[in-house]
Motif scaffolding. Structure first.
Motif, PDB file in Angstrom:
ATOM      1  N   LYS A 121      34.309  -4.374   2.390  1.00 33.63           N
ATOM      2  CA  LYS A 121      34.717  -5.111   3.783  1.00 33.63           C
ATOM      3  C   LYS A 121      34.167  -6.412   3.927  1.00 33.63           C
ATOM      4  CE  LYS A 121      33.582  -4.135   7.851  1.00 33.63           C
ATOM      5  NZ  LYS A 121      33.414  -3.432   9.359  1.00 33.63           N
ATOM      6  N   GLU A 122      32.595  -6.366   3.786  1.00 32.86           N
ATOM      7  CA  GLU A 122      31.848  -7.603   4.034  1.00 32.86           C
ATOM      8  C   GLU A 122      32.108  -8.645   3.205  1.00 32.86           C
ATOM      9  OE1 GLU A 122      30.279  -8.097   6.874  1.00 32.86           O
ATOM     10  OE2 GLU A 122      31.031  -6.178   7.460  1.00 32.86           O
ATOM     11  N   GLU A 123      32.213  -8.277   1.963  1.00 36.80           N
ATOM     12  CA  GLU A 123      32.678  -9.450   0.750  1.00 36.80           C
ATOM     13  C   GLU A 123      33.913 -10.115   1.234  1.00 36.80           C
ATOM     14  OE1 GLU A 123      31.943  -9.728  -3.369  1.00 36.80           O
ATOM     15  OE2 GLU A 123      33.826  -8.414  -3.447  1.00 36.80           O
ATOM     16  N   ASN A 124      35.081  -9.337   1.669  1.00 32.83           N
ATOM     17  CA  ASN A 124      36.482  -9.724   1.803  1.00 32.83           C
ATOM     18  C   ASN A 124      36.247 -10.541   3.130  1.00 32.83           C
ATOM     19  OD1 ASN A 124      39.143  -9.878   1.872  1.00 32.83           O
ATOM     20  ND2 ASN A 124      39.358  -7.455   1.442  1.00 32.83           N
ATOM     21  N   LYS A 125      35.546 -10.256   4.142  1.00 26.94           N
ATOM     22  CA  LYS A 125      35.336 -11.050   5.211  1.00 26.94           C
ATOM     23  C   LYS A 125      34.586 -12.489   5.046  1.00 26.94           C
ATOM     24  CE  LYS A 125      33.881  -8.669   8.969  1.00 26.94           C
ATOM     25  NZ  LYS A 125      32.972  -8.123   9.945  1.00 26.94           N
ATOM     26  N   LYS A 126      33.517 -12.391   4.225  1.00 25.70           N
ATOM     27  CA  LYS A 126      32.927 -13.464   3.860  1.00 25.70           C
ATOM     28  C   LYS A 126      33.853 -14.556   3.214  1.00 25.70           C
ATOM     29  CE  LYS A 126      28.924 -15.020   1.171  1.00 25.70           C
ATOM     30  NZ  LYS A 126      27.537 -14.604   0.304  1.00 25.70           N
ATOM     31  N   TYR A 127      34.798 -14.083   2.462  1.00 25.80           N
ATOM     32  CA  TYR A 127      35.524 -14.861   1.436  1.00 25.80           C
ATOM     33  C   TYR A 127      36.600 -15.494   2.559  1.00 25.80           C
ATOM     34  CZ  TYR A 127      39.062 -16.369  -1.869  1.00 25.80           C
ATOM     35  OH  TYR A 127      40.026 -17.128  -2.882  1.00 25.80           O
ATOM     36  N   CYS A 128      37.167 -14.658   3.257  1.00 23.96           N
ATOM     37  CA  CYS A 128      38.102 -15.128   4.213  1.00 23.96           C
ATOM     38  C   CYS A 128      37.791 -16.200   5.185  1.00 23.96           C
ATOM     39  CB  CYS A 128      38.695 -14.142   5.095  1.00 23.96           C
ATOM     40  SG  CYS A 128      39.971 -13.043   4.292  1.00 23.96           S
ATOM     41  N   LYS A 129      36.364 -16.266   5.594  1.00 23.61           N
ATOM     42  CA  LYS A 129      35.690 -17.177   6.435  1.00 23.61           C
ATOM     43  C   LYS A 129      35.546 -18.402   5.724  1.00 23.61           C
ATOM     44  CE  LYS A 129      31.625 -18.014   9.241  1.00 23.61           C
ATOM     45  NZ  LYS A 129      30.350 -17.484   9.736  1.00 23.61           N
ATOM     46  N   LYS A 130      35.343 -18.322   4.218  1.00 28.97           N
ATOM     47  CA  LYS A 130      35.152 -19.434   3.530  1.00 28.97           C
ATOM     48  C   LYS A 130      36.218 -20.303   3.281  1.00 28.97           C
ATOM     49  CE  LYS A 130      33.804 -20.582  -1.286  1.00 28.97           C
ATOM     50  NZ  LYS A 130      33.009 -20.149  -2.645  1.00 28.97           N
ATOM     51  N   ILE A 131      37.530 -19.666   3.277  1.00 25.29           N
ATOM     52  CA  ILE A 131      38.707 -20.510   3.056  1.00 25.29           C
ATOM     53  C   ILE A 131      39.459 -20.588   3.990  1.00 25.29           C
ATOM     54  CG2 ILE A 131      38.614 -19.530   0.639  1.00 25.29           C
ATOM     55  CD1 ILE A 131      40.973 -17.462   1.257  1.00 25.29           C
ATOM     56  N   GLY A 132      38.862 -20.039   5.370  1.00 25.15           N
ATOM     57  CA  GLY A 132      39.599 -20.317   6.664  1.00 25.15           C
ATOM     58  C   GLY A 132      40.848 -19.684   6.739  1.00 25.15           C
ATOM     59  N   VAL A 133      40.768 -18.475   6.089  1.00 27.79           N
ATOM     60  CA  VAL A 133      42.052 -17.428   6.653  1.00 27.79           C
ATOM     61  C   VAL A 133      41.452 -16.474   7.578  1.00 27.79           C
ATOM     62  CG1 VAL A 133      43.464 -15.457   5.669  1.00 27.79           C
ATOM     63  CG2 VAL A 133      42.932 -17.729   4.333  1.00 27.79           C
ATOM     64  N   GLU A 134      42.214 -16.091   8.721  1.00 31.89           N
ATOM     65  CA  GLU A 134      41.771 -15.151   9.569  1.00 31.89           C
ATOM     66  C   GLU A 134      41.643 -13.723   9.082  1.00 31.89           C
ATOM     67  OE1 GLU A 134      43.562 -13.321  13.992  1.00 31.89           O
ATOM     68  OE2 GLU A 134      44.488 -15.107  13.087  1.00 31.89           O
ATOM     69  N   PHE A 135      40.920 -13.039   9.363  1.00 37.87           N
ATOM     70  CA  PHE A 135      40.280 -11.597   8.985  1.00 37.87           C
ATOM     71  C   PHE A 135      40.631 -10.726  10.071  1.00 37.87           C
ATOM     72  CE2 PHE A 135      37.631  -8.145   7.915  1.00 37.87           C
ATOM     73  CZ  PHE A 135      38.004  -7.705   6.535  1.00 37.87           C
ATOM     74  N   ILE A 136      41.358  -9.601  10.017  1.00 38.23           N
ATOM     75  CA  ILE A 136      41.261  -8.582  11.048  1.00 38.23           C
ATOM     76  C   ILE A 136      40.690  -7.458  10.471  1.00 38.23           C
ATOM     77  CG2 ILE A 136      42.833  -7.120  12.354  1.00 38.23           C
ATOM     78  CD1 ILE A 136      43.162  -9.989  13.129  1.00 38.23           C
TER      79      ILE A 136
END
Length: 341
Positions: A121-136
């Motif tokens: 989960k944390e890796e997924n969240k970190k990647y989304c933050k990096k590319i500017g995609v909202e993460f629920i």
């Protein structure tokens, strides 16, 4: 470079123009990534070479985004199982001129133990933050997951338990999508060679059909082109290389398979994996670890063991028979490659 190409008037002009285009493409390919049709190493497998040629053809034709969303779809809720499976799909959607918004939805109560769940989960969240995609970030609903899977603990991989697991996750995804005005749902489970695409898509379709106006985006997310991009992004980001599907039952079955093949047990987290590298690092090498031959071998064994059901003695007997067969295959030189799970 378009201004350098003149309108051809003769056959010679046409040949010269084609030669110019070929040279231009070759020079350009030197600086392209593999997923853009860049030059492959001489040791690249046939499937990668074929995929690269198709990508080049699409680039020449101006077809950059190949995944066409369903008609009328502008806002997509993408259920994500993990960062490695998300990369190519998120990339395709966020750069599509036809999609206004893509949001990643993380609901995976199947992942066990909690330590592994948090890593993914944390890796997924970190990647989304990096590319500017909202993460629920949805809750870890593991108790309800185990309750729903009761009685299917010894089903084979890709069996009815997996269908129920997909159903549970896609139902929650569809509900959120409907409540928040999304046009369609999709899932990164559809990118994995370890998953049955029809099984995954069927769950998505059933979930979407519950709500008026909601669609499920079905597409061949396991095409060679998408596969190269998936592994390339994973290597570039050095994503955590998970060693099993996610649930406690796949952890059990994967370790039994490893034992029969003389492979160390799965390691949860840490810098060292039970087998292979801990992180993705080379697109073609990483893809080879999950070749279709490896996948087929794993599921063939899993189905054999599943026939024994919950009978521990019978399962042990089946595992010993499988182990003996693998030893004989090794002596004959016909053992398929082994991967992380």
């Amino acid at each position: 470079h378009k201004s350098s190409i003149q309108t051809p008037n003769t056959n010679t002009d046409i040949k010269n123009q084609r030669k110019f285009i070929r040279v231009h493409i070759i020079e350009e390919n030197m600086s392209l990534s593999l997923s853009e049709g860049g030059r492959l190493p001489s040791s690249a497998p046939d499937w990668a070479v074929a995929a690269s040629e198709r990508i080049k053809s699409k680039r020449i034709a101006g077809k950059i985004n190949s995944a066409m969303p369903p008609e009328g779809v502008k806002k997509v809720l993408l259920h994500s199982c993990c960062a490695p499976c998300s990369g190519a799909m998120v990339d395709e959607m966020r750069y599509s001129e036809m999609i206004d918004k893509v949001v990643v939805f993380f609901y995976n109560p199947n992942i066990h133990p909690r330590k592994e769940y948090l890593i993914r989960k944390e890796e997924n969240k970190k990647y989304c933050k990096k590319i500017g995609v909202e993460f629920i970030d949805c809750e870890y609903d593991d108790k309800n997951w185990f309750k729903r899977m009761k009685g299917m603990e010894f089903d084979p991989e890709r069996g009815h338990r997996c269908t129920e697991c997909f159903d549970m996750r896609m139902e929650r995804t569809a509900l959120y999508a409907y409540e928040h005005g999304f046009d369609a749902i999709a899932t990164t489970n559809a990118t994995s060679r370890w998953k049955d695409s029809k099984q995954v898509d069927s769950s998505g379709v059933r979930a979407a059909e519950r709500y008026e106006g909601l669609q499920y985006w079905a597409y061949d997310w396991k095409s060679d082109e998408m596969t190269i991009r998936k592994y390339e992004i994973s290597a570039n980001e050095r994503f955590y290389k998970q060693e099993y599907c996610g649930c406690s039952y796949s952890l059990r079955d994967s370790n039994e398979w490893r034992k029969a093949n003389g492979i160390p047990k799965i390691q949860i987290g840490g810098e060292t994996a039970g087998l292979g590298d801990r992180y993705f690092s080379d697109p073609l090498v990483d893809a080879a670890e999950e070749s279709q031959e490896v996948v087929d071998e794993f599921f063939a064994q899993a189905n054999e063991i599943a026939e024994a059901g919950s009978d521990r003695q019978e399962r042990k007997k089946m595992l010993e028979m499988y182990q003996e067969r693998r030893k004989n295959e090794a002596n004959d030189g016909v053992v398929n490659g082994l991967n992380n799970w």
